[in-house]
Write an enzyme that holds these catalytic residues in place. Sequence first.
Site, PDB file in Angstrom:
ATOM      1  N   HIS A   1       0.866  -1.173   0.000  1.00  0.00           N
ATOM      2  CA  HIS A   1       0.000   0.000   0.000  1.00  0.00           C
ATOM      3  C   HIS A   1       0.901   1.221   0.000  1.00  0.00           C
ATOM      4  O   HIS A   1       1.816   1.309   0.810  1.00  0.00           O
ATOM      5  CB  HIS A   1      -0.899  -0.013   1.232  1.00  0.00           C
ATOM      6  CG  HIS A   1      -2.037   0.958   1.140  1.00  0.00           C
ATOM      7  ND1 HIS A   1      -1.844   2.315   1.134  1.00  0.00           N
ATOM      8  CD2 HIS A   1      -3.367   0.764   1.015  1.00  0.00           C
ATOM      9  CE1 HIS A   1      -3.024   2.913   1.030  1.00  0.00           C
ATOM     10  NE2 HIS A   1      -3.960   1.988   0.946  1.00  0.00           N
TER      11      HIS A   1
ATOM     12  N   ARG B   1      -6.294  10.259   0.095  1.00  0.00           N
ATOM     13  CA  ARG B   1      -6.071  10.759  -1.274  1.00  0.00           C
ATOM     14  C   ARG B   1      -7.394  10.909  -2.019  1.00  0.00           C
ATOM     15  O   ARG B   1      -7.587  11.842  -2.787  1.00  0.00           O
ATOM     16  CB  ARG B   1      -5.120   9.839  -2.030  1.00  0.00           C
ATOM     17  CG  ARG B   1      -3.645  10.098  -1.703  1.00  0.00           C
ATOM     18  CD  ARG B   1      -2.723   9.074  -2.355  1.00  0.00           C
ATOM     19  NE  ARG B   1      -2.950   7.750  -1.785  1.00  0.00           N
ATOM     20  CZ  ARG B   1      -2.987   6.624  -2.471  1.00  0.00           C
ATOM     21  NH1 ARG B   1      -2.793   6.628  -3.776  1.00  0.00           N
ATOM     22  NH2 ARG B   1      -3.199   5.477  -1.865  1.00  0.00           N
TER      23      ARG B   1
END
Lengths: 549, 229
Positions: free
Chosen positions: A326, A346
């Site tokens: 990740h 994000r």
Amino acid sequence: MEIIRGYPDYMRESIEKVEKTRPQRLKATFKAMTLEEREQILNEYHPDYKPEAKRDLKIGPSKGQRLPHEVADLLEAHPLIDPDDVDLSKVDHDCDILIIGGGGAGTVAALWAHYAGIPVDRMLITTKLRHGDSNSMMAQGGIQAADRPEDSPPRHYLDAIGGGHFTNKPELVRALTMDAPRIIKWHEELGVMYDKDDKGVMMELSGGGTSRKRMHSARDYTGMEIMRTVRDEARNIGVPVLEFSPAVELLKDDQGRIAGAVLFNMETDQYYVVRAKAVILATGGFGRLHIQGFATTNHYGATADGLVMAYHVGANLIDLDSVQYHPTGAAYPEQIVGLLVTEKVRGLGAQPVNKDGELFVYPLEPRDVESANFIRECYGRDNGLTTPTGMKGVWLDSPMIDDLKGEGTIRKNLAAMVRMFERFGIDMTQDPILVFPTLHYQNGGVEITDKAETSVPGLFAGGEVEGGVHGKNRLMGNSLLDYNVFGRRAGINAAEYVKKVALGKLSLDHVRKYEEALQNAGVETDRRAPMLLPDYRGSHVLSRALDIL
Amino acid sequence: MTDTIKTRMIKVYIMGKEYDVPEGLTIMKAMEYAGYRFIRGAGCRAGFCGACGTIFRKKDEYKFKTALACQTPAEDGMYLTELPFVPANKAEYELEELASGPNIIVSLYPEIARCVSCNTCTKACPQDLQVMDYIQASLRGDIEQAAELSFDCLQCGLCAARCPADIVHYHVGQLARRLYGKFILPKSLHLKERNDEIEAGVFDQEMENLTTMDLDQLKKSYIERDIEK
Ligand SMILES: Cc1cc2nc3c(=O)[nH]c(=O)nc-3n(C[C@H](O)[C@H](O)[C@H](O)COP(=O)(O)OP(=O)(O)OC[C@H]3O[C@@H](n4cnc5c(N)ncnc54)[C@H](O)[C@@H]3O)c2cc1C
Ligand code: SF4
Ligand code: SF4
Ligand code: FES
């Protein structure tokens, strides 16, 4: 070293640069990479593309498959138990369906097996920690399902298979995407509190690699909200659960069908023999193997036990060469290194920027591409920031979310994140946070069909332990979906399968054969598997430990 | 991993026994550094599962405190133990049969009426939730408020271990959230419509085309798909 609001002064200097570029970045975008550019950066910087990190498996049906050393080490290891130590003539539990793993997939499988007609007293969930202590509990970001008018399951299909670099098994992606809306509907009926507006319209976000907004969430405790709801339902209908009793080996009958498992009570060191007409493997992933030394987001029990047990009975493996890192694991402070900073940060608009405050990548590339970009920024271009404990990272400019979406958005939508950093003195609504890729997800696993069957009769699998659904790379929000879709399919199809089964004599001969195969292949080792739990005791303790009690 | 940190050593007392551990570790990692290998008491290791409830007192401080071992730095002079299990009874119910009326929660968990408003549960909560308030809301039949206030509950059990009225708060919160999610939150219409479309086979042909498409064509469709902003 002086710490100011959670950060040492030299990190503060870099934060000032981030703040300086923020106003102009609020409107800025970064061009997404082309397929060729993606391929190039993956080859140069993604840990998975390093040939020296893998080797060819020496034995078994998937012999020759390339695997990370840490996984191959467990498959090329002596079985944990000696068949001669286990008395199979006395059966402790007799049932139709044994479910191994009390995380999301296992619990969903139990519910759907029950809906399909298996009484709860004819099933058993056995699990390594407590019921629900699992990766499923930890997901924050969300779950995908194409349920908006501007979206469709075929679109979801295209996103998933493109994200997986076209290596996914088509029948599995089809099942995944076509079942998705049904799963969300089921959750709604169970009372899962999805984020909705006051008319009931789901509030959906984009995720890395999705072409439509289809990420459903329940604030940033999506995984917890789904897991605790299905667990509550399983408790209401009375599904029996055995905790702290991991399976250590599967059983077969004399016709080569799966016939149960040997469990190990970790608190009393006693074993139990379970006879079952079908077994559903739902043991989750392998983050705690710390592949290539990476920190991980995974729970304590994510040690690949299911892969090992399935391989001992001869099940095929698929896509295990590919590991998901990740992009945004916490890189600072030390206490939380490796823990997940959800992709939703994000998704809500935070940009990754380097030590000089420059945006250097499109924020929502597929995970592997995003990770490779972070690694290049730190190690290829030396634009990362080094923490006091020597870890490198890039900034994730979280405060800009409130600038973009309104004051209070971060606290409302990212409560778990805000809390995690606050506990260590950092306010992510005011300051950016430092991130670096972390070991997150087992992309491949035990190969299944769209009925969740493995290549061994009577063995079904659902969730992170199985492979083929995501090919070489999973998109965010598709694994919560995966455990629901294939947990459900495993439950239903196992319920159907057991109707026709009358078991023969129980046997562990496959374990003896595995031992022989190891010898024939010239594997010399004192490793044993499955691992069950990692060992984080201090080296000063381990170096003086005696095994005498 | 923990061994590489070169910092000041501090003293912690695990169940009364003294150990030197480096400063800057969580309680969980400090216990591991000291030589403990958890079977119970470690789950997610990230503040999501509630497996690692911990009680402690600092040397020379009268206050009795609660924490999550995986989310709390170990401090010099902590006398601590994990409390990884709290006996608790859960009501069994069939959600379908509970229409959402004001008295459901108290009828399944009558003991919430015994709350003496001491606020100990709120003080014990490592998630800083307004635990007493969600119990009071449950008692009033305000399901929405109980669901909202309890949403971030990890079910660690620390509140229930401290409550003088023997209430099991987290089970109460769980019921409130399921009632809220099922009966009070509006149903999603577009979700229902999409399910109907799938049922009717609307996407079958397109799906068939995609699953049988040759690789080049598939790649082309992928690259050319429009992306929602
Ligand atoms: C921090 C984090 C965040 C994530 N966020 C997202 C997200 O936003 N969206 C998304 O889609 N996915 C996300 N994922 C991935 C997703 O949560 C998992 O892939 C998924 O929940 C796996 O479900 P599972 O049931 O297969 O495995 P798990 O939920 O891990 O359950 C496996 C269970 O089996 C038990 N077990 C293991 N070995 C044995 C054994 N030998 N015997 C008995 N029991 C055993 C384990 O202890 C565990 O309880 C995230 C994962 C993590 C770690
Ligand atoms: S601890 Fe128990 S009695 Fe005290 S406020 Fe909380 S619920 Fe009420
Ligand atoms: S409400 Fe109780 S069970 Fe829930 S997190 Fe707080 S202390 Fe733990
Ligand atoms: S181990 Fe899960 S909350 Fe601490």
